[in-house]
Write an enzyme that holds these catalytic residues in place. Structure first.
Site, short mmCIF file in Angstrom:
data_model
loop_
_atom_site.label_atom_id
_atom_site.label_comp_id
_atom_site.label_asym_id
_atom_site.label_seq_id
_atom_site.Cartn_x
_atom_site.Cartn_y
_atom_site.Cartn_z
N ASP A 325 0.87 -1.06 0.03
CA ASP A 325 -0.01 0.09 -0.08
C ASP A 325 0.96 1.23 0.07
OD1 ASP A 325 -3.21 0.62 0.86
OD2 ASP A 325 -1.90 2.37 1.00
N ALA A 360 2.14 0.12 -6.07
CA ALA A 360 2.06 -1.05 -6.43
C ALA A 360 2.66 -1.38 -7.85
CB ALA A 360 0.53 -1.58 -6.54
N ASP A 377 -6.92 -4.67 -4.50
CA ASP A 377 -7.78 -4.19 -3.89
C ASP A 377 -7.60 -2.67 -3.83
OD1 ASP A 377 -10.08 -3.44 -2.23
OD2 ASP A 377 -9.22 -3.94 -0.45
#
Length: 516
Positions: A325, A360, A377
């Site tokens: 994240d 990411a 996600d």
């Protein structure tokens, strides 16, 4: 006229020190670029589509500067007075600009006119500054070539510093409103420096001193009360009581609570509601985990709230979860806040979970690890930076990190509200040679929400078998997930693949949500 001739004579005799004027050029360049960035950033935050908002801001701003530069030829006398008035005005207008924009959005329906007028007003004033200063300095130097070279050099250097300072220092530490007030105060300080350094050349010095003091007082009070002002305005954006808010270097975090409903918002977009998040996370995680050949190594891209990790930890054969994240402050909040910790069953503290705070895309480019299941996600592709994480190259990278028989689950926005965007994601994943299917469900806080299931080997969705406890999913519900209504499939074969060079998904997404 006699006084103006006297000034010119004094300047030509070298009796005026040009250093404060050059310093003024440097400072106002910093301020000018920051005003532009503030307006573009606020509009992007509130309206989305940062390319459009910055393009409008830059275009209007530059045009207004041209108008301001043209107007300067009308000023032939009392240039010091003119410059001080310009600085005081831009300090006041620029200082309150952020408050005005947020208030217009929160309390009225005239945000765009307010935004346009703010850009044009500040742009004209900034366009007036440099030509007026150049004329003052040139009269002293009596060398237009040197004057222009010096003024433009200081102007460009100041613009560079301002453009770097805003995203790296000012916005993360002060926020939009305090930054605007601070920069406005700097403009007023510049005006005061000119007043006191060149007082003998200013015709209306007494009036300008009073105005400068009054404007400075307004800006100082605005800066001191900026936090409470920002809180009141921001409160109007949300239905429930805000219990936490913070501007990170990447985004705005807001957490609201009403009775048992805890909600996390990033840049104004809801990420979860404690009332129904289990519907979303169970559906995101368990189909992929059930179909995967192995479940030892799991990669979560996004998911900094720990809710996806909570569902994955229900499987005893999971050995390690790598959670990537970007925003460390989001993860730290979710890891330490008692309400979120309770919701995630302290998943972020679990020894199996390894958190990496990195983009990411960059992580996938640099890691050599292979994963049995990859969970994507990430927030919706509502800006250009996020759109990159929905491109064919991104899915190519994921495929290269997927073990044989591994599964990928991707949150894919709403097939009802953003039908083209949903099918674009599906088509983009398929373009990388992955086998895919899609499914969706109703999440009360989101509406009808879709997902993409993919693998590097053929799979049968009928093989999904729930083996862990769930609150929402059951075998009958799993079958229903894969059924789409006709009005959710109109664009299935009419969309293009999303790529870095042709980011069609962003356009599909904006078009869809702008219509609601």
């Amino acid at each position: 006229m006699a006084k103006e001739n006297s000034i010119k004579k004094d300047m030509s005799n070298g009796k005026i020190n040009a250093a404060p004027l050059m310093f003024a050029v440097f400072i106002i360049a910093i301020c000018g670029i920051i005003y532009e960035l503030i307006i573009g950033a606020i509009s992007s935050y509130l309206l989305g589509d940062s390319v459009k908002q910055y393009s409008i801001t830059i275009g209007l701003y530059m045009s207004a500067m041209g108008i301001g530069s043209y107007i300067t030829k009308k000023f032939k006398r009392n240039l010091f007075d003119v410059f001080v008035v310009i600085e005081l005005t831009i300090g006041l207008v620029g200082g309150i600009s952020a408050v005005a924009l947020f208030a217009a959005y929160g309390y009225t329906k005239v945000y765009l006119p307010v935004m346009y007028m703010t850009i044009i007003t500040i742009g004209i004033l900034v366009g007036l500054e440099i030509p007026i200063l150049t004329r003052i300095i040139e009269e002293k130097e009596n060398n237009l070539r040197m004057t222009l070279a010096n003024v433009l050099s200081f102007d460009y250097i100041g613009a560079l510093i301002g453009s770097v300072a805003f995203p790296l220092i000012l916005l993360p530490h002060l926020g939009y409103i305090k930054t605007a007030f601070l920069v406005g105060f700097i403009n007023i300080v510049v005006a005061n420096i000119i007043i006191y350094k060149y007082s003998e050349h200013i015709k209306r010095i007494d009036i300008l001193k009073i105005v400068a003091a009054f404007f400075a007082l307004i800006i100082i009070v605005g800066f001191i009360t900026a936090d409470s002002t920002a809180d009141k305005i921001e409160d109007s954006f949300y239905r429930d009581q805000i219990i936490y808010r913070k501007q990170t270097k990447h985004q705005r975090i807001v957490v609201t609570k009403h009775r048992d409903d805890l909600r996390l918002f990033l840049n104004g977009n809801v990420q979860f509601s404690s009332q129904d998040e289990y519907r979303y996370h169970e559906s995101l995680i368990h189909p992929a985990m059930s179909l995967a050949k192995e479940r030892k190594e799991i990669l979560i891209l996004g998911g900094g709230d720990g809710l996806a990790a909570r569902e994955i930890l229900k499987y005893d054969d999971v050995e390690r979860i790598t959670l990537v994240d970007l925003d460390k402050e989001v993860v730290d909040f979710c890891k330490t806040n008692p309400l979120v910790k309770s919701l995630s069953n302290k998943s972020l503290d679990n020894d199996k979970v390894n958190v990496i705070n990195q983009d990411a895309y960059k992580f996938l480019e640099t890691t050599n690890n292979k994963y049995d299941v990859v969970i994507v996600d990430l927030p919706d592709p509502n800006n250009e930076a996020l759109n990159k994480l929905y491109t064919n190259l991104f899915y190519r990278l994921i495929n290269s990190r997927l073990d044989d028989g591994g599964m990928i689950a991707i949150q894919s926005t709403s097939p009802y509200y953003a039908e083209q965007a949903y099918w674009c994601i599906r088509k983009t994943v398929e373009s990388e040679g992955l086998y895919t299917t899609g499914y969706h469900l109703y999440v009360p806080s989101f509406g009808d929400w879709g997902f993409t299931l993919a693998s590097n080997q053929e799979f049968d969705k009928d093989d999904i078998n729930l083996s862990v406890p769930t609150k929402y999913l059951n075998d009958d519900m799993v079958k229903a997930l894969f059924v789409f209504a006709d009005d959710e499939k109109k664009s299935k074969d009419k969309v293009e693949v999303n790529s870095l060079t042709n980011p069609v998904l962003f356009g599909y997404y904006q078009k869809a949500w702008d219509s609601y």
